[in-house]
Motif scaffolding. Structure first.
Motif, PDB file in Angstrom:
ATOM      1  N   LEU A 161       0.865  -1.175   0.000  1.00  0.00           N
ATOM      2  CA  LEU A 161       0.000   0.000   0.000  1.00  0.00           C
ATOM      3  C   LEU A 161       0.902   1.225   0.000  1.00  0.00           C
ATOM      4  O   LEU A 161       1.574   1.513   0.995  1.00  0.00           O
ATOM      5  N   SER A 162       0.945   1.887  -1.122  1.00  0.00           N
ATOM      6  CA  SER A 162       1.873   3.002  -1.273  1.00  0.00           C
ATOM      7  C   SER A 162       1.114   4.317  -1.282  1.00  0.00           C
ATOM      8  O   SER A 162       0.211   4.522  -2.100  1.00  0.00           O
ATOM      9  N   GLY A 163       1.533   5.161  -0.369  1.00  0.00           N
ATOM     10  CA  GLY A 163       0.920   6.478  -0.322  1.00  0.00           C
ATOM     11  C   GLY A 163       1.785   7.509  -1.006  1.00  0.00           C
ATOM     12  O   GLY A 163       1.561   8.707  -0.862  1.00  0.00           O
ATOM     13  N   GLY A 164       2.752   7.095  -1.719  1.00  0.00           N
ATOM     14  CA  GLY A 164       3.674   8.010  -2.400  1.00  0.00           C
ATOM     15  C   GLY A 164       5.070   7.432  -2.332  1.00  0.00           C
ATOM     16  O   GLY A 164       5.277   6.286  -1.915  1.00  0.00           O
TER      17      GLY A 164
END
Lengths: 178, 213
Positions: A161-164
């Motif tokens: 889960l990449s938030g940036g």
């Protein structure tokens, strides 16, 4: 034209005993064949042992947490994970999954990870193989992701889960036959 | 009694049995006609022959009923119909079976069919061996996933993604993937060298979503 059998056959044991021996032998062959086919085609492990990891990835210092499995560590050094420099093990859950029985894992980082062990197979000459249904809910209970995977024993399944570019959360799951 | 052509008792017995050639038989007949002693001996031999023949015929008549079952069984075994005593032949197997246990009967049956059973077993074993030797290799299919994003499903159809072909003979499969927040992609990091552990990654970009976790 069948001449009487006793004129040409060697009687090394009584007919009744020979008959019983042959019947038992054939029965054993049939049972072994059935068991072999069943084991080969539809072997099912009633319970598998799974390890579930919560990992935080970032570009900070620290490198890869030594508590992580060597096989997983190798993967974290390769793209796309290599874009982060630090991997910290936040939590490690070990649980046994019973066949077709759902289990929830409360995440330390928030949310819930639901997993259902759906199927198991052991193809001839191959490793044990599992079918898993996975559902990921966020903190509010909203379903974020739903998937069904089939993997070999020992394989890793990772939800990133990449938030940036700065930070990501990795949820890694691996299972084995105990 | 003439001694012009002497014949002994053996010659007379052979004559009585009719085993001499014509010329010798004629000579002995002439000799018997001239000799009282020879006629007496020949008459005695005839009586003995008749007595023996009668005795043997009586013995054969007496023994015949006792051998009917045997002859019937022999003929039945040869696949021919019994000629003299069909009812006896039909009754014989029943009498043979009477008193035998089921194992004994089954054993007798197997005795007669052992060749077939052994042939079947050998054939089955050979077939199994051939199947093991020449079975086709397992086909590794490319894993196919269906990516569905409800937030975008209305504007574009769900896309079918093909995972890259993996070297591993036991490639992971993703049968279903639904990402409800953000966008997702799937890739596999195969094992290398001694590391044969594959890692399947679902990468979810939530940069445009507020706090999924």
């Amino acid at each position: 034209m069948n001449p009487p059998s006793h004129t040409y056959q060697t009687r090394w044991m009584p007919a009744a005993a020979r008959c019983r021996t042959m019947v038992v032998t054939w029965a054993a062959v049939v049972v072994l064949a059935v068991l072999g086919i069943a084991t080969d085609a539809h072997a099912e492990a009633g319970t598998i042992h799974c390890t579930f990891l919560e990992i935080t990835a970032s570009n900070g210092p620290g490198g890869i947490d030594p508590g992580l499995d060597a096989n997983l560590t190798k993967k974290l050094r390769r793209p796309p994970f290599s874009s982060w420099t630090s991997f910290t093990l936040e939590a490690k859950h070990q649980t046994d999954l019973a066949l077709r029985k759902a289990q929830d894992v409360a995440l330390k980082i928030g949310g819930n990870f639901g997993v259902l062990y759906e199927q198991h197979s052991k193809p001839t000459g191959k490793r044990d193989r599992f079918g898993l249904s996975v559902a990921l809910d966020d903190k509010s209970g909203k379903r974020t992701l739903n998937t069904k995977i089939v993997v070999d024993t020992g394989d890793y399944f990772v939800i990133a889960l990449s938030g940036g570019q700065e930070k990501a959360t990795l949820l890694a799951l691996t299972c084995r036959v105990p | 009694m003439s001694k012009s052509q002497p014949f002994d008792d053996i010659d007379l017995m052979t004559y009585a049995d009719g085993e001499l050639d014509d010329s010798t038989a004629r000579a002995i007949a002439a000799y018997v006609a001239d000799s009282d002693d020879a006629r007496v001996k020949l008459a005695g031999l005839d009586e003995i022959h008749e007595s023996v023949r009668t005795h043997l015929e009586l013995a054969a008549d007496d023994a015949e009923p006792r051998f009917e079952d045997l002859w019937a069984a022999v003929e039945a075994g040869l696949g021919a119909e019994a000629v003299t005593s069909a009812p006896a032949a039909k009754a014989l197997p029943q009498r043979q079976l009477a008193g035998k246990g089921i194992w004994q009967r089954l054993g007798d049956w197997l005795d007669q069919h052992t060749g077939y059973l052994m042939t079947g077993a050998v054939a089955a074993g050979a077939a199994a061996a051939l199947m093991l030797l020449f079975r086709p290799p397992e086909v590794i299919e490319k894993p196919t996933i269906v990516y569905t994003n409800p937030s975008t499903a209305r504007t574009r159809p769900a896309a079918t993604l093909q995972l890259p072909v993996l070297a591993a003979p036991s490639a992971p499969e993703i049968e279903l993937l639904e990402v409800n927040e953000g966008s997702g992609s799937v890739f596999v990091i195969p094992g290398e060298g001694e590391d044969d552990i594959s890692t399947t990654v679902i990468f979810v970009d939530i940069s445009d979503v507020e706090g999924p976790l």
